[in-house]
Design a protein around this motif. Structure first.
Motif, PDB file in Angstrom:
ATOM      1  N   PHE A  81      24.267 132.076  45.555  1.00  0.00           N
ATOM      2  CA  PHE A  81      22.802 132.031  45.581  1.00  0.00           C
ATOM      3  C   PHE A  81      22.304 132.686  46.866  1.00  0.00           C
ATOM      4  N   VAL A  97      19.552 132.720  49.434  1.00  0.00           N
ATOM      5  CA  VAL A  97      18.489 131.805  49.859  1.00  0.00           C
ATOM      6  C   VAL A  97      17.985 132.260  51.224  1.00  0.00           C
ATOM      7  N   ILE A 136      24.485 131.257  49.755  1.00  0.00           N
ATOM      8  CA  ILE A 136      25.313 130.065  49.511  1.00  0.00           C
ATOM      9  C   ILE A 136      26.375 130.435  48.494  1.00  0.00           C
ATOM     10  N   ALA A 138      28.197 128.787  46.334  1.00  0.00           N
ATOM     11  CA  ALA A 138      28.229 127.413  45.801  1.00  0.00           C
ATOM     12  C   ALA A 138      29.547 127.124  45.093  1.00  0.00           C
ATOM     13  N   GLU A 184      31.651 115.472  47.457  1.00  0.00           N
ATOM     14  CA  GLU A 184      30.355 115.021  47.952  1.00  0.00           C
ATOM     15  C   GLU A 184      29.212 115.865  47.393  1.00  0.00           C
ATOM     16  N   SER A 185      28.014 115.321  47.548  1.00  0.00           N
ATOM     17  CA  SER A 185      26.808 115.986  47.096  1.00  0.00           C
ATOM     18  C   SER A 185      26.728 117.406  47.665  1.00  0.00           C
ATOM     19  N   GLY A 186      26.420 118.355  46.810  1.00  0.00           N
ATOM     20  CA  GLY A 186      26.223 119.732  47.266  1.00  0.00           C
ATOM     21  C   GLY A 186      27.494 120.559  47.293  1.00  0.00           C
ATOM     22  N   GLY A 246      29.161 121.758  44.808  1.00  0.00           N
ATOM     23  CA  GLY A 246      29.171 122.819  43.798  1.00  0.00           C
ATOM     24  C   GLY A 246      29.533 122.370  42.395  1.00  0.00           C
ATOM     25  N   THR A 299      27.816 120.728  39.890  1.00  0.00           N
ATOM     26  CA  THR A 299      26.875 121.054  38.817  1.00  0.00           C
ATOM     27  C   THR A 299      26.770 122.561  38.626  1.00  0.00           C
ATOM     28  N   THR A 300      26.845 123.298  39.720  1.00  0.00           N
ATOM     29  CA  THR A 300      26.782 124.762  39.604  1.00  0.00           C
ATOM     30  C   THR A 300      27.946 125.266  38.752  1.00  0.00           C
ATOM     31  N   GLU A 332      24.291 129.700  34.717  1.00  0.00           N
ATOM     32  CA  GLU A 332      24.314 130.316  36.043  1.00  0.00           C
ATOM     33  C   GLU A 332      25.230 131.527  35.955  1.00  0.00           C
ATOM     34  N   HIS A 361      30.726 111.241  41.273  1.00  0.00           N
ATOM     35  CA  HIS A 361      30.976 110.787  42.652  1.00  0.00           C
ATOM     36  C   HIS A 361      31.837 109.525  42.634  1.00  0.00           C
ATOM     37  N   PRO A 373      25.922 124.964  54.033  1.00  0.00           N
ATOM     38  CA  PRO A 373      26.633 125.835  53.075  1.00  0.00           C
ATOM     39  C   PRO A 373      26.312 127.321  53.241  1.00  0.00           C
TER      40      PRO A 373
HETATM   41  N1  LIG Z   1      19.389 127.545  41.951  1.00  0.00           N
HETATM   42  C1  LIG Z   1      19.837 127.394  43.196  1.00  0.00           C
HETATM   43  N2  LIG Z   1      19.353 128.162  44.184  1.00  0.00           N
HETATM   44  C2  LIG Z   1      19.823 128.051  45.456  1.00  0.00           C
HETATM   45  N3  LIG Z   1      20.782 127.184  45.840  1.00  0.00           N
HETATM   46  C3  LIG Z   1      21.283 126.386  44.891  1.00  0.00           C
HETATM   47  C4  LIG Z   1      20.834 126.436  43.522  1.00  0.00           C
HETATM   48  N4  LIG Z   1      21.525 125.515  42.803  1.00  0.00           N
HETATM   49  C5  LIG Z   1      22.362 124.903  43.674  1.00  0.00           C
HETATM   50  N5  LIG Z   1      22.216 125.426  44.924  1.00  0.00           N
HETATM   51  C6  LIG Z   1      22.981 125.059  46.118  1.00  0.00           C
HETATM   52  O1  LIG Z   1      24.368 125.187  45.783  1.00  0.00           O
HETATM   53  C7  LIG Z   1      25.125 124.126  46.375  1.00  0.00           C
HETATM   54  C8  LIG Z   1      25.847 123.342  45.275  1.00  0.00           C
HETATM   55  O2  LIG Z   1      24.878 122.610  44.520  1.00  0.00           O
HETATM   56  P1  LIG Z   1      25.276 121.716  43.272  1.00  0.00           P
HETATM   57  O3  LIG Z   1      24.037 121.247  42.619  1.00  0.00           O
HETATM   58  O4  LIG Z   1      26.239 122.465  42.435  1.00  0.00           O
HETATM   59  O5  LIG Z   1      26.034 120.486  43.980  1.00  0.00           O
HETATM   60  P2  LIG Z   1      26.654 119.161  43.348  1.00  0.00           P
HETATM   61  O6  LIG Z   1      28.075 119.114  43.804  1.00  0.00           O
HETATM   62  O7  LIG Z   1      26.377 119.114  41.908  1.00  0.00           O
HETATM   63  O8  LIG Z   1      25.839 118.016  44.127  1.00  0.00           O
HETATM   64  P3  LIG Z   1      25.363 116.564  43.613  1.00  0.00           P
HETATM   65  O9  LIG Z   1      26.576 115.696  43.687  1.00  0.00           O
HETATM   66  O10 LIG Z   1      24.322 116.158  44.610  1.00  0.00           O
HETATM   67  O11 LIG Z   1      24.806 116.701  42.227  1.00  0.00           O
HETATM   68  C9  LIG Z   1      24.131 123.292  47.174  1.00  0.00           C
HETATM   69  O12 LIG Z   1      24.169 123.748  48.528  1.00  0.00           O
HETATM   70  C10 LIG Z   1      22.792 123.615  46.534  1.00  0.00           C
HETATM   71  O13 LIG Z   1      21.730 123.471  47.447  1.00  0.00           O
END
Ligand SMILES: Nc1ncnc2c1ncn2[C@@H]1O[C@H](COP(=O)(O)OP(=O)(O)OP(=O)(O)O)[C@@H](O)[C@H]1O
Ligand SMILES: [Mg+2]
Length: 323
Positions: free
Chosen positions: A23, A25, A30, A32, A51-53, A55, A57-58, A67, A207, A272
């Motif tokens: 991404f 930004v 990032i 991800a 942990e949160s963030g 990657g 969900t991405t 994506e 998590h 990130p």
């Molecule tokens: N559309 C987007 N545009 C910019 N950055 C993004 C986008 N989607 C996700 N990110 C960034 O990519 C990284 C991974 O995000 P992601 O949502 O995949 O994390 P996650 O592991 O699912 O977290 P959580 O456990 O909180 O759901 C994060 O730093 C997030 O801010």
């Protein structure tokens, strides 16, 4: 449950090969998902934890074709996801954390469950009733709106919608996080039962390590866009090799530690946009060596257990005791 084992010779339902999602930004880029590879067999559950963030969900969105991937390849039943988005719903179901994300609040639930069948020209009222029963609800509920159901019932409807087309692969992104403990157990048991009946594979994001231990055959531990450890669930929990996995397990609340503050990982997750060179975990690692500053570790593979670490945890002190 080890449905996936012993089936390694079959072609996988899901293959992720060195996938990157990036991404742009403000202030940088990032990465991800930063070079992730894994495969998933029919009837198997792979949990992705971290942990949160980090990657998770991405990566799930990339599997759904939501994506775009910057690099690498994702194959579902041997076909690249990008090549056939229209037919992907027949091969991949999705259950999100919040059932409202998968259910249109203005639609009666019968319509929500029927929609993927209609789109794929496989609609029949009998199939809608059958899948409603499969998730433990009564077909009379078809006329209700999502707000007229409990949270657990709503998530059952979301599972019914995901399974309506009988897909071989179902992505579950924190499917029980919004539910209370007893309902959580019901949904987990439901997912397990349905998997036995339908032989589908689950790509299960969470998590919650207790849930993961219950449902997963294998676990992939993710940190700042990379898998740092992948292996059979029992091996990873009982003999974690990566210092991050060990810290995650040590931080998870158990019955003995409930009510006490969990042990925390030292330091902060790096921004990130500015990932450290070498091993991404080095800024918080208790096993750090000089080489970690510059070189991302190669995979060390023992049996089905893979770890990316220059200085893995010794088996004898795998999980530190909690205070
Ligand atoms: N559309 C987007 N545009 C910019 N950055 C993004 C986008 N989607 C996700 N990110 C960034 O990519 C990284 C991974 O995000 P992601 O949502 O995949 O994390 P996650 O592991 O699912 O977290 P959580 O456990 O909180 O759901 C994060 O730093 C997030 O801010
Ligand atoms: Mg997420």
């Amino acid at each position: 449950m080890l449905a996936g084992r012993g089936r390694r010779a079959l072609s996988p339902v899901l293959e992720i090969r060195d996938v990157r999602v990036v991404f742009d930004v403000p202030g940088g880029t990032i990465r991800a998902v930063d070079g992730v590879s894994v495969s998933l067999q029919k009837g198997e559950t792979l949990a992705v934890v971290g942990e949160s963030g980090c990657g998770k969900t991405t990566l799930a969105k990339a599997i759904l074709g939501l994506e775009p991937i910057a690099d690498g390849e994702i194959l579902v039943q041997g076909k690249p996801v990008t090549a056939n988005l229209a037919g992907l719903a027949e091969r991949v179901g999705i259950v999100w954390q919040d059932p409202y994300a998968s259910l249109d609040p203005r639609w009666r639930i019968g319509r929500s469950i029927a929609e993927p069948l209609v789109i794929n020209k496989r609609f029949s009222e009998d199939r809608v009733d059958e899948v409603i029963r499969e998730v433990g609800l009564d077909p009379s509920m078809k006329s209700r709106f999502p707000h007229q159901l409990s949270g657990g019932q709503r998530q059952r409807v979301a599972v019914a919608r995901a399974l309506a087309l009988n897909p071989p692969l179902v992505l579950c992104d924190e499917p029980t996080a919004a539910l209370d403990l007893s309902i959580r157990a019901q949904i987990l048991n439901l997912l397990k039962t349905l998997q036995k009946e339908l032989d589908c594979a689950y790509f299960y994001i969470s998590h919650d390590l207790t849930t993961v231990r219950f449902i997963a055959d294998r676990v992939a531990v993710m940190y700042l866009g990379k898998f740092v450890e992948v292996g059979p669930t029992a091996d990873v929990f009982e003999n974690p090799k990566h210092p991050y996995t060990r810290a995650l397990i040590a931080s998870a609340p158990t019955l003995e530690t409930l009510g006490k503050l969990p042990a925390v990982l030292p330091g902060e997750i790096p921004d990130p946009r500015h990932k450290p060179k070498g091993c991404p975990f080095k800024t918080r690692c208790t096993n750090r060596l000089e080489i970690c500053d510059t070189v991302f570790p190669d995979a060390s593979i023992v049996g089905e257990h893979t770890v990316y670490c220059h200085n893995p945890v010794a088996s004898t002190n795998a999980v530190p005791s909690k205070t």
